[in-house]
Design an enzyme around this catalytic site. Structure first.
Site, mmCIF file in Angstrom:
data_model
loop_
_atom_site.group_PDB
_atom_site.id
_atom_site.type_symbol
_atom_site.label_atom_id
_atom_site.label_comp_id
_atom_site.label_asym_id
_atom_site.label_seq_id
_atom_site.Cartn_x
_atom_site.Cartn_y
_atom_site.Cartn_z
ATOM 1 N N CYS A 276 0.797 -1.232 0.000
ATOM 2 C CA CYS A 276 0.000 0.000 0.000
ATOM 3 C C CYS A 276 0.827 1.278 0.000
ATOM 4 O O CYS A 276 0.412 2.294 -0.576
ATOM 5 C CB CYS A 276 -0.924 0.034 1.230
ATOM 6 S SG CYS A 276 -1.639 -1.558 1.672
ATOM 7 N N CYS B 115 1.613 3.702 -3.140
ATOM 8 C CA CYS B 115 0.626 4.673 -3.661
ATOM 9 C C CYS B 115 0.160 5.657 -2.595
ATOM 10 O O CYS B 115 -0.108 6.819 -2.899
ATOM 11 C CB CYS B 115 -0.588 3.932 -4.228
ATOM 12 S SG CYS B 115 -0.190 3.057 -5.753
ATOM 13 N N HIS C 67 6.173 11.380 -10.966
ATOM 14 C CA HIS C 67 6.343 9.921 -10.873
ATOM 15 C C HIS C 67 7.427 9.472 -11.847
ATOM 16 O O HIS C 67 8.598 9.645 -11.576
ATOM 17 C CB HIS C 67 4.997 9.237 -11.125
ATOM 18 C CG HIS C 67 4.971 7.805 -10.770
ATOM 19 N ND1 HIS C 67 4.927 7.363 -9.467
ATOM 20 C CD2 HIS C 67 5.003 6.685 -11.534
ATOM 21 C CE1 HIS C 67 4.943 6.033 -9.462
ATOM 22 N NE2 HIS C 67 4.985 5.605 -10.704
HETATM 23 FE FE1 DHE Z 1 7.016 1.202 -10.804
HETATM 24 C C1 DHE Z 1 9.422 2.668 -12.788
HETATM 25 C C2 DHE Z 1 7.210 3.797 -8.646
HETATM 26 C C3 DHE Z 1 4.363 -0.107 -9.043
HETATM 27 C C4 DHE Z 1 7.178 -1.660 -12.649
HETATM 28 N N1 DHE Z 1 8.077 2.937 -10.750
HETATM 29 C C5 DHE Z 1 9.019 3.357 -11.665
HETATM 30 C C6 DHE Z 1 9.546 4.641 -11.251
HETATM 31 C C7 DHE Z 1 8.924 4.953 -10.073
HETATM 32 C C8 DHE Z 1 8.012 3.877 -9.759
HETATM 33 C C9 DHE Z 1 9.157 6.181 -9.235
HETATM 34 C C10 DHE Z 1 10.599 5.454 -11.997
HETATM 35 C C11 DHE Z 1 11.998 5.013 -11.624
HETATM 36 C C12 DHE Z 1 13.070 5.767 -12.387
HETATM 37 O O1 DHE Z 1 12.957 5.912 -13.617
HETATM 38 O O2 DHE Z 1 14.050 6.212 -11.762
HETATM 39 N N2 DHE Z 1 5.910 1.776 -9.163
HETATM 40 C C13 DHE Z 1 6.174 2.878 -8.429
HETATM 41 C C14 DHE Z 1 5.226 2.982 -7.358
HETATM 42 O O3 DHE Z 1 5.242 3.849 -6.432
HETATM 43 C C15 DHE Z 1 4.181 1.971 -7.574
HETATM 44 C C16 DHE Z 1 2.938 2.662 -8.143
HETATM 45 C C17 DHE Z 1 3.683 1.252 -6.337
HETATM 46 C C18 DHE Z 1 4.735 0.511 -5.533
HETATM 47 O O4 DHE Z 1 4.406 0.084 -4.426
HETATM 48 O O5 DHE Z 1 5.862 0.359 -5.961
HETATM 49 C C19 DHE Z 1 4.845 1.112 -8.647
HETATM 50 N N3 DHE Z 1 5.931 -0.579 -10.842
HETATM 51 C C20 DHE Z 1 4.921 -0.906 -10.033
HETATM 52 C C21 DHE Z 1 4.451 -2.246 -10.303
HETATM 53 O O6 DHE Z 1 3.533 -2.859 -9.680
HETATM 54 C C22 DHE Z 1 5.175 -2.735 -11.507
HETATM 55 C C23 DHE Z 1 4.185 -2.771 -12.677
HETATM 56 C C24 DHE Z 1 5.754 -4.141 -11.386
HETATM 57 C C25 DHE Z 1 6.912 -4.279 -10.455
HETATM 58 O O7 DHE Z 1 7.937 -4.816 -10.877
HETATM 59 O O8 DHE Z 1 6.803 -3.873 -9.307
HETATM 60 C C26 DHE Z 1 6.196 -1.617 -11.694
HETATM 61 N N4 DHE Z 1 8.084 0.621 -12.425
HETATM 62 C C27 DHE Z 1 8.022 -0.610 -13.005
HETATM 63 C C28 DHE Z 1 8.983 -0.669 -14.093
HETATM 64 C C29 DHE Z 1 9.623 0.583 -14.148
HETATM 65 C C30 DHE Z 1 9.041 1.372 -13.076
HETATM 66 C C31 DHE Z 1 9.195 -1.861 -15.019
HETATM 67 C C32 DHE Z 1 10.720 1.039 -15.113
HETATM 68 C C33 DHE Z 1 10.152 1.424 -16.435
HETATM 69 C C34 DHE Z 1 11.231 1.783 -17.433
HETATM 70 O O9 DHE Z 1 11.103 1.359 -18.589
HETATM 71 O O10 DHE Z 1 12.168 2.499 -17.076
#
Ligand code: DHE
Length: 566
Positions: free
Chosen positions: A53, A56, A343
């Site tokens: 949780c 978010c 984000h």
């Molecule tokens: Fe992410 C990137 C935060 C949930 C997969 N995610 C990012 C970035 C942030 C972020 C701040 C950018 C990083 C950077 O570029 O320096 N993500 C969050 C959250 O806060 C969130 C909503 C909830 C959490 O608890 O983490 C969240 N994210 C997820 C997932 O559930 C995903 C789909 C699956 C997983 O692996 O956890 C996920 N996030 C990703 C991926 C990237 C990402 C694959 C990088 C994308 C890219 O191509 O650079």
């Protein structure tokens, strides 16, 4: 939102005005004690809150992408009324329903992840006063630092024959591991232990080192010059983290690493080849609206190619920090006001402008890293979520950068400036939304293309419908009036259908831009896969699946990540 949601009608969370989302507490509300919990239940609630949780809603539950969850509105008043002074008071039963079924406002359902008992614990836990986790100092970082292989004991040249430029670093989310997969042979080269639910991997400027960061703040440094990839150092950044990047400017290659944390709200600078902690900078302060925020979390971080500088995006304050790393002891930072809830984001094609989603503000902020100023704040449809976005030349509007939306059924194309005389005629469109491509639903997380491709790939993993969550849409960027081709990743994997959705998530091109890799993200005990497509024919080339490949999500091709190609 993974499947059908409860309709809350007039009481819908989505229908609530923002003001009801928390901050306001009625002076007339008669506070009551939160529901009773045993110490074990509280500990379980704390763990689940961190794992599921806090990302978010924030550790202090002040809300960002998710709603505010402070007791002022999660807890019912003494008189048991559901509203008081304009504030909706939820109480255990309603909270249980929301957690189980999700909301139309974009919260996912947890009834297929948490047990009934756990849902009840969470409904009661979020009515308690939020736990404030401890701070994390430079000394704490130093105590956590493990230099496993010092630099003088590492290879002086590449000791294997693998084409490192085409390696894919793949997050195995629920096993706390990273798979390095050889893009040429499609064989798993090595699986390495990492932090909890690794979020991203980034590359050193030389392409030799892979860095990963777990949600638990553990950074892992992997050296690919050994016969087999080897973890040479680890360090903790804090309790909760999402981002790292390296120093990519000429003369600083592989010298520094920066890591941002959600908790505590700060970023840390380390030596690039050892992870030795050097400096921590806090991000607490005022929002763009001039209000103090105790938990401004560090979201995306990106390294400039044209300056010794990192772009650090601070979520809750809406401040974009340009951190000059040429003199770490006398750190110069330019702080740019943009919009709240920053984000993820990526460079434009020229790599001069960084575009970042201010997701809950429904905006994209563009910063000009040459002048150190905000270039534009572009209004978009609900909750833009670009990943790093996608750059291509639109047949009518010239260079554009694309983002999908978690909260809307479009892909937004924003015109970006170019110094090239051949694009001068498109200047009038710069920083405008020039087109919105229609997709079948919301729940998009990532879009991707490659300079050699004429396709734009779009996923929808958080869409509630199976026919959307398990597919990718492929637009032809030479003719965007054509409807997209739907690619059914789940069917193409050849794996048997599962009761729970397997989400087709995150596309990554191989080094030469001829293949697209997509994760089929199943449950922890389901067989997952990466399906590799030929980008020209859109036909399956290979299904990479193995019992060891647990919940693959993000994939980072060495060459494309090193050079920010997307
Ligand atoms: Fe992410 C990137 C935060 C949930 C997969 N995610 C990012 C970035 C942030 C972020 C701040 C950018 C990083 C950077 O570029 O320096 N993500 C969050 C959250 O806060 C969130 C909503 C909830 C959490 O608890 O983490 C969240 N994210 C997820 C997932 O559930 C995903 C789909 C699956 C997983 O692996 O956890 C996920 N996030 C990703 C991926 C990237 C990402 C694959 C990088 C994308 C890219 O191509 O650079």
């Amino acid at each position: 939102m993974r499947k059908s949601k409860a309709k809350y009608g007039a009481m819908s969370l989505a229908a609530l005005p923002l003001a009801l989302a928390g901050i306001f507490t009625s002076a007339y509300a008669q506070e009551t004690a939160p529901p009773a919990m045993t110490a074990e239940e509280k500990a379980a609630g704390k763990k689940i809150f961190f794992e599921r949780c806090a990302g978010c809603h924030g550790v202090l539950r002040k809300g960002a992408t998710g709603k505010n969850l402070e007791p002022s509105w999660t807890k019912k008043d003494k008189d048991g009324k559901e509203t008081s002074g304009g504030t909706l008071k939820l109480g255990t039963q309603r909270l249980e329903k929301i957690i189980a079924l999700g909301t139309e406002g974009g919260m996912v359902n947890y009834d297929d992840i948490l047990t009934k008992e756990e849902i009840n614990i969470m409904a009661r836990y979020i009515q308690q006063t939020p736990d404030v986790p401890p701070e994390f100092s430079l000394k704490d970082m130093e105590d956590s630092w493990k230099l496993i292989v010092p630099t003088d004991q590492r290879p002086k040249k590449q000791m294997n024959k693998v084409n490192l430029k085409n390696i894919f670093a793949v997050t195995l989310r629920d096993s706390g591991e990273l798979a390095l997969i050889d893009g040429d042979t499609k064989q798993i080269w090595q699986i390495l232990k990492t932090g909890y639910a690794v979020h991203i991997s980034r590359l050193s400027a030389s392409g030799r080192y892979v860095y990963t960061v777990g949600r638990d703040g553990l950074v892992t440094l992997i050296d690919m010059w050994f016969e087999t990839p080897t973890t040479v150092a680890t360090v903790k950044l804090g309790a909760d983290a999402r981002s790292v990047d390296t120093s990519k400017f000429k003369g600083f290659e592989d010298k520094y690493l920066i890591g941002g944390t959600y908790w505590p709200p700060q970023f840390a600078i380390m030596e690039g080849d050892t992870l030795k902690p050097l400096k921590i900078v806090g991000t607490r302060g005022m929002t763009v609206d001039g209000e103090y925020h105790p938990e401004p979390r560090v979201a995306s971080i990106v390294a400039s190619h044209i300056k010794p500088e990192w772009v650090v995006n601070v979520k809750e304050t809406g401040m974009i920090m340009l951190v000059d790393y040429s003199d770490i002891n006398n750190l110069k930072t330019t702080t740019i006001n943009s919009a709240k809830f920053l984000h993820d984001g990526g460079w434009d094609a020229s790599r001069r402008y960084f575009l970042v989603a201010a997701n809950a503000s429904n905006k994209v902020a563009a910063v000009d890293t040459k002048t150190g100023k905000l270039a534009a704040l572009v209004n978009t449809k609900k909750i833009p979520h670009p990943g790093r976005g996608a750059n291509f030349v639109h047949p009518k509007f010239g260079p554009v950068w694309a983002t999908g939306h978690l909260g809307d059924d479009v892909v937004t194309l924003i015109s970006t400036p170019s110094d090239s005389p051949k694009f001068a005629k498109y200047k009038q469109h710069n920083w405008k939304v020039v087109q919105e491509l229609k997709v079948p639903g919301s729940g998009n997380l990532f879009v991707k293309t490659h300079p050699k491709s004429h396709h734009l790939w779009v996923d929808m993993p958080l869409n509630p419908e199976r026919e959307n969550a398990e597919v990718n849409l492929v637009f032809d960027i030479r003719d965007l009036s054509k409807p997209p081709v739907t690619i059914n990743v789940a069917k193409d994997s050849g794996l048997p259908e599962t009761k729970a959705l397997r989400r087709a998530v995150h596309q990554e091109f191989n080094q030469d831009g001829s293949e697209v890799w997509i994760s089929l993200w199943g449950g922890k005990t389901d067989q997952s896969a990466i399906v590799v497509y030929d980008d020209k024919t859109l036909k399956v080339k290979k299904v990479i699946t193995d019992p060891k490949m647990v919940t693959p999500t993000g994939k980072f091709n060495v060459w494309n990540t090193q050079h920010d190609i997307y």
